[in-house]
Design an enzyme around this catalytic site. Sequence first.
Site, PDB file in Angstrom:
ATOM      1  N   HIS A 113      38.369  31.417  36.275  1.00 32.71           N
ATOM      2  CA  HIS A 113      37.975  30.104  37.122  1.00 32.71           C
ATOM      3  C   HIS A 113      36.887  30.215  38.050  1.00 32.71           C
ATOM      4  CE1 HIS A 113      40.231  31.631  40.612  1.00 32.71           C
ATOM      5  NE2 HIS A 113      39.614  30.815  41.119  1.00 32.71           N
ATOM      6  N   ARG A 114      36.395  31.424  38.579  1.00 34.17           N
ATOM      7  CA  ARG A 114      35.468  31.271  39.542  1.00 34.17           C
ATOM      8  C   ARG A 114      34.135  30.761  38.960  1.00 34.17           C
ATOM      9  NH1 ARG A 114      37.013  33.257  44.162  1.00 34.17           N
ATOM     10  NH2 ARG A 114      38.571  34.473  44.383  1.00 34.17           N
TER      11      ARG A 114
END
Length: 387
Positions: A222-223
């Site tokens: 998700h980063r």
Amino acid sequence: MPETWPSDLGPVICVVGARPNFMKMAPILRAFANHAPAIPTLLLHTGQHYDRDMNDRLFEDLRLPQPDINLEVGSGSHAVQTAEVMKRFEPVLDERKPSCVLVVGDVNSTLACTLVAAKKNIPVVHVEAGLRSYDRAMPEEINRVLTDQIADLLYTTERSAADNLTREGIAAERVRFVGNVMIDSLQDNRQYARSPTTTIATGGGDPALIAGPEGYGVVTLHRPSNVDTPDVLASLLGVLREISARLPLVFALHPRTRGNIERFGLQHLIDTPRMLMLPPQGYLEMLGLMADARIVLTDSGGLQEETTALGIPCLTMRENTERPITVEQGTNTMVGRDIEAIRQQTAETLAGRGKSGRVPELWDGRAAERIATDLAGWLLDRHAAGC
């Protein structure tokens, strides 16, 4: 220690703002309630991250009480969100007159509430202090560093955190090594973890995917550094697809990642029956999935700790970590965005040569109890001294 809490000593305002905060705060609230005398608390939710269904599920899974106060700030840029929390938090302090403000982790709400409390001369207590990635491009790193500078009392999860704080000029008497409250939550909830087959069936997948002798792996991604650039996201999805040919993968797909897969036209890279895409999962679902996995591939900070506690090999797709103990002592291996390293380390794990590690010092499920004991004494001493 008195039998009852002084009536003129205000409550501890405990701040949560985003999903990781809930897992850290749940055992703290229980420890405060069970302390003799009980430490009065107010649970404040800033609403920094708010999805009604996920929020309700997390509170239920973690057996958290509903918040006493919800600021409902919603999403926004870092500046807007931080400013909105500060504006809405200040009147709460004026009205409730707390003995201190307790913040956890490194989200925007943590820094925002710390700033307001410090300006009003209200003590700040930071749980999970001293962790450093030394990457100032991460907003969380800015939040961590500034919160630790301002906080009056700092509770750390690993001994190296105290060294970080010393280098930054923070006096040793403000620092306490107590262990990791995330592991308190994991141990408290292990017995309630959802069955992986149930989780997969509920998510619309076929449980037969994980029924084979090879087992399965778990993926989260998700980063922004991993999912916001088309070439980077494509390369990571490509190697995951390659790994799935050997080991089925269960991918809990973050909304940001799902949106970018669609926007960049990368759907074909995940369109395989060997990669199961699930919506974001609750805490008990993720705990069950991780506990039975052969490997976890992630860019999450919390999962690095949880896999170490569970003894599950973890490959972290980041260039740095603020949790070095998971690498030095635990099951975590840093592979960054190096496709060959991801490929090689996965092969090593599947060949039975993955890191087994050990559980770090004081990751024993009693960190919250130690915090409650220490904080109660600290607050009562301040009260007796007229502070």
